[in-house]
Design a protein around this motif. Structure first.
Motif, PDB file in Angstrom:
ATOM      1  N   GLU A 233       0.969  -1.207  -0.057  1.00  0.00           N
ATOM      2  CA  GLU A 233      -0.072  -0.013  -0.009  1.00  0.00           C
ATOM      3  C   GLU A 233       0.772   1.222   0.049  1.00  0.00           C
ATOM      4  O   GLU A 233       2.195   1.149   0.507  1.00  0.00           O
ATOM      5  CB  GLU A 233      -0.929   0.125   1.152  1.00  0.00           C
ATOM      6  CG  GLU A 233      -1.756  -1.092   1.503  1.00  0.00           C
ATOM      7  CD  GLU A 233      -2.960  -0.957   0.626  1.00  0.00           C
ATOM      8  OE1 GLU A 233      -3.354   0.106   0.302  1.00  0.00           O
ATOM      9  OE2 GLU A 233      -3.983  -1.857   0.612  1.00  0.00           O
ATOM     10  N   ASN A 234       0.311   2.073  -0.525  1.00  0.00           N
ATOM     11  CA  ASN A 234       1.062   3.625  -0.668  1.00  0.00           C
ATOM     12  C   ASN A 234       0.391   4.722  -0.139  1.00  0.00           C
ATOM     13  O   ASN A 234       0.689   5.825  -0.035  1.00  0.00           O
ATOM     14  CB  ASN A 234       2.317   3.808  -1.620  1.00  0.00           C
ATOM     15  CG  ASN A 234       1.406   3.796  -2.982  1.00  0.00           C
ATOM     16  OD1 ASN A 234       0.262   3.810  -2.958  1.00  0.00           O
ATOM     17  ND2 ASN A 234       2.304   3.527  -3.925  1.00  0.00           N
ATOM     18  N   GLU A 235      -1.180   4.510  -0.303  1.00  0.00           N
ATOM     19  CA  GLU A 235      -2.054   5.661  -0.115  1.00  0.00           C
ATOM     20  C   GLU A 235      -2.528   5.906   1.471  1.00  0.00           C
ATOM     21  O   GLU A 235      -3.731   5.678   1.686  1.00  0.00           O
ATOM     22  CB  GLU A 235      -3.095   5.231  -1.176  1.00  0.00           C
ATOM     23  CG  GLU A 235      -3.033   5.307  -2.571  1.00  0.00           C
ATOM     24  CD  GLU A 235      -2.232   6.534  -3.117  1.00  0.00           C
ATOM     25  OE1 GLU A 235      -2.543   7.595  -2.819  1.00  0.00           O
ATOM     26  OE2 GLU A 235      -1.360   6.298  -4.074  1.00  0.00           O
ATOM     27  N   THR A 251      -8.479   2.906   9.382  1.00  0.00           N
ATOM     28  CA  THR A 251      -9.894   2.435   9.398  1.00  0.00           C
ATOM     29  C   THR A 251      -9.979   1.141   8.504  1.00  0.00           C
ATOM     30  O   THR A 251     -10.715   0.104   9.058  1.00  0.00           O
ATOM     31  CB  THR A 251     -11.056   3.226   9.399  1.00  0.00           C
ATOM     32  OG1 THR A 251     -10.687   4.413  10.194  1.00  0.00           O
ATOM     33  CG2 THR A 251     -12.225   2.735   9.680  1.00  0.00           C
ATOM     34  N   GLN A 252      -9.527   1.352   7.354  1.00  0.00           N
ATOM     35  CA  GLN A 252      -9.727   0.217   6.397  1.00  0.00           C
ATOM     36  C   GLN A 252      -8.741  -0.785   6.292  1.00  0.00           C
ATOM     37  O   GLN A 252      -9.085  -1.947   5.724  1.00  0.00           O
ATOM     38  CB  GLN A 252      -9.820   0.957   5.012  1.00  0.00           C
ATOM     39  CG  GLN A 252     -10.819   1.870   4.585  1.00  0.00           C
ATOM     40  CD  GLN A 252     -10.716   2.707   3.244  1.00  0.00           C
ATOM     41  OE1 GLN A 252      -9.693   2.665   2.827  1.00  0.00           O
ATOM     42  NE2 GLN A 252     -11.854   3.240   3.000  1.00  0.00           N
ATOM     43  N   ASN A 253      -7.876  -0.754   7.158  1.00  0.00           N
ATOM     44  CA  ASN A 253      -6.423  -1.510   7.131  1.00  0.00           C
ATOM     45  C   ASN A 253      -6.563  -2.280   8.470  1.00  0.00           C
ATOM     46  O   ASN A 253      -5.257  -2.683   9.017  1.00  0.00           O
ATOM     47  CB  ASN A 253      -5.456  -1.044   6.437  1.00  0.00           C
ATOM     48  CG  ASN A 253      -5.252  -0.993   5.090  1.00  0.00           C
ATOM     49  OD1 ASN A 253      -5.021  -1.605   4.221  1.00  0.00           O
ATOM     50  ND2 ASN A 253      -5.783   0.143   4.683  1.00  0.00           N
ATOM     51  N   ILE A 254      -7.283  -2.646   8.987  1.00  0.00           N
ATOM     52  CA  ILE A 254      -7.442  -3.228  10.497  1.00  0.00           C
ATOM     53  C   ILE A 254      -8.073  -4.497  10.445  1.00  0.00           C
ATOM     54  O   ILE A 254      -8.955  -4.739   9.819  1.00  0.00           O
ATOM     55  CB  ILE A 254      -8.164  -2.445  11.634  1.00  0.00           C
ATOM     56  CG1 ILE A 254      -8.010  -3.040  12.947  1.00  0.00           C
ATOM     57  CG2 ILE A 254      -9.790  -2.316  11.209  1.00  0.00           C
ATOM     58  CD1 ILE A 254      -8.616  -2.211  14.004  1.00  0.00           C
ATOM     59  N   ASP A 255      -7.253  -5.392  11.021  1.00  0.00           N
ATOM     60  CA  ASP A 255      -7.815  -6.827  11.178  1.00  0.00           C
ATOM     61  C   ASP A 255      -8.593  -7.058  12.447  1.00  0.00           C
ATOM     62  O   ASP A 255      -7.847  -6.545  13.553  1.00  0.00           O
ATOM     63  CB  ASP A 255      -6.529  -7.910  10.715  1.00  0.00           C
ATOM     64  CG  ASP A 255      -7.016  -9.419  11.055  1.00  0.00           C
ATOM     65  OD1 ASP A 255      -7.089 -10.037   9.878  1.00  0.00           O
ATOM     66  OD2 ASP A 255      -7.323  -9.916  12.204  1.00  0.00           O
ATOM     67  N   GLN A 256      -9.371  -7.644  12.497  1.00  0.00           N
ATOM     68  CA  GLN A 256     -10.333  -7.875  13.980  1.00  0.00           C
ATOM     69  C   GLN A 256      -9.532  -8.468  14.915  1.00  0.00           C
ATOM     70  O   GLN A 256      -9.693  -8.229  15.976  1.00  0.00           O
ATOM     71  CB  GLN A 256     -11.581  -8.257  13.707  1.00  0.00           C
ATOM     72  CG  GLN A 256     -12.815  -7.526  12.889  1.00  0.00           C
ATOM     73  CD  GLN A 256     -13.997  -7.777  12.887  1.00  0.00           C
ATOM     74  OE1 GLN A 256     -14.229  -9.171  12.563  1.00  0.00           O
ATOM     75  NE2 GLN A 256     -14.880  -7.017  13.251  1.00  0.00           N
ATOM     76  N   VAL A 257      -8.688  -9.466  14.669  1.00  0.00           N
ATOM     77  CA  VAL A 257      -7.794 -10.373  15.616  1.00  0.00           C
ATOM     78  C   VAL A 257      -6.673  -9.660  15.719  1.00  0.00           C
ATOM     79  O   VAL A 257      -5.977  -9.589  16.762  1.00  0.00           O
ATOM     80  CB  VAL A 257      -7.849 -11.892  14.939  1.00  0.00           C
ATOM     81  CG1 VAL A 257      -6.976 -12.452  16.064  1.00  0.00           C
ATOM     82  CG2 VAL A 257      -9.556 -12.399  14.933  1.00  0.00           C
ATOM     83  N   PHE A 258      -5.916  -9.306  14.525  1.00  0.00           N
ATOM     84  CA  PHE A 258      -4.387  -9.047  14.540  1.00  0.00           C
ATOM     85  C   PHE A 258      -4.004  -7.717  14.619  1.00  0.00           C
ATOM     86  O   PHE A 258      -2.860  -7.275  14.812  1.00  0.00           O
ATOM     87  CB  PHE A 258      -3.470  -9.805  13.556  1.00  0.00           C
ATOM     88  CG  PHE A 258      -3.731 -11.323  13.423  1.00  0.00           C
ATOM     89  CD1 PHE A 258      -3.091 -11.967  14.510  1.00  0.00           C
ATOM     90  CD2 PHE A 258      -4.468 -12.088  12.478  1.00  0.00           C
ATOM     91  CE1 PHE A 258      -3.108 -13.369  14.410  1.00  0.00           C
ATOM     92  CE2 PHE A 258      -4.733 -13.312  12.730  1.00  0.00           C
ATOM     93  CZ  PHE A 258      -3.837 -14.112  13.472  1.00  0.00           C
ATOM     94  N   GLY A 259      -5.192  -7.049  14.290  1.00  0.00           N
ATOM     95  CA  GLY A 259      -4.813  -5.375  14.462  1.00  0.00           C
ATOM     96  C   GLY A 259      -4.407  -4.821  13.148  1.00  0.00           C
ATOM     97  O   GLY A 259      -4.698  -5.218  12.089  1.00  0.00           O
TER      98      GLY A 259
END
Length: 331
Positions: A233-235, A251-259
């Motif tokens: 990613e770069n944006e 907000t768009q790059n969060i994993d519910q388990v691993f963060g």
């Protein structure tokens, strides 16, 4: 944190002799991206330029500054630059000034000039991993960002001395109170003239040079970042907490388990709030109030005493009972 703990946690890599992607000595900004592209982002990384002969024989001044202290994304980079005291005009001619007042193109051009003058001056940077920053602040004995910063600055000054630089004067852009920081450095390096000041990067050209080395290195370290968690990613904007593009990316790059990916400093409040609202809740096991103990009790209290007939005189604490742990008669 002690110096040994810092080295162990940072897993600092070797000096300028190290070769990464065929780059064993950075001669211009063009070498920075290939140098950083396959780095292990979970540990700190140090690059030290070769020490010119004149810096071994002539008394030198050294500047210290950082880049990327405030962002929630990416590493913080500490930089040093050094040159003989009689080469002060060189720094002015190179255009060394506070990196924040320069454009990216201007910083890149000055960095290239610093590298071209490797017979008269040298530099080094420590790229402090977001992972190390967050872990330091989450330790049971919390290590503040100021302490991480000071440890890095002290380590880079030591590296310069150990590499053979004939240091006489050190100028540092402060973190915290200048007087306290200066006294700390003076205690460690009593033989040096040390000046710690606010906005030193706009006052002392040698600190400006360090600031430029740190800023250009951070820019390229970010550009070269490889996401081990998925597609690159770069944006993600500037990386600062108040940047709406950065907030959207978090907000768009969060994993519910691993963060979050390793690019993120989990310990920043911006990241913590998003984790609290978007990640799965975690329930930590708590000891019941009646089983809790005052801070001054010894751990030996939780072991059951055994008399000469091998009879237990006191009920085991549930921690040991649940795990079938017994007293050791001998070691």
């Amino acid at each position: 944190m002690s110096e040994d703990e810092q080295k162990s946690e940072s897993a600092v890599e070797p000096n300028e002799a190290e070769s990464i992607n065929g780059v064993d000595h950075i001669t211009s900004r063009a070498d920075l991206t290939p140098y950083f592209v396959n780095s292990d982002h979970s540990v700190n990384k140090i690059h030290v330029s070769k020490v010119p002969q004149i810096c071994r024989t002539e008394p030198c001044q050294l500047g210290v500054d950082e880049a990327g202290r405030g962002p929630v994304l990416g590493p913080m980079v500490y930089g040093i630059s050094y040159a003989p005291l009689n080469e002060k005009q060189l720094l002015v001619d190179l255009g060394c000034a506070d990196s924040k007042t320069l454009t990216e193109d201007q910083r890149d051009a000055i960095f290239d000039k610093i590298c071209e003058n490797d017979d008269k001056m040298g530099w080094a940077v420590e790229v402090i991993s977001p992972n190390v920053i967050a872990n330091s602040m989450y330790r049971r004995s919390k290590v503040t960002l100021n302490e991480v910063s000071m440890n890095s600055a002290i380590g880079l000054i030591r590296r310069a001395i150990e590499a053979g630089v004939n240091l006489a004067e050190v100028y540092v852009d402060t973190v915290g109170k200048p007087e306290k920081y200066q006294a700390k450095l003076k205690e460690i390096f009593p033989e040096l003239k040390i000046t710690v000041a606010k906005k030193a990067d706009s006052t002392y050209p040698i600190v400006s040079a360090a600031s430029i080395c740190a800023k250009v290195s951070r820019d390229h370290a970010l550009r070269a970042w490889q996401f081990r968690e998925g597609e690159n990613e770069n944006e993600y904007g500037s990386g600062y907490p108040n940047d709406p593009v950065t907030k959207k990316w978090l907000t768009q790059n969060i994993d519910q388990v691993f963060g979050f990916p390793q690019l993120v400093r989990f310990s920043w409040s911006t990241a913590e709030k998003i984790l609290e609202s978007s990640a799965l809740p975690v329930d930590w096991e708590e000891v019941n109030d009646e089983e809790s103990t005052p801070n001054n009790q010894k751990i030996s209290k939780f072991f059951s005493k055994v008399d000469t007939h091998n009879k237990v005189n006191r009920k085991k604490h549930t921690f040991f009972a649940d795990r079938c742990l017994t007293n050791a008669a001998s070691l």
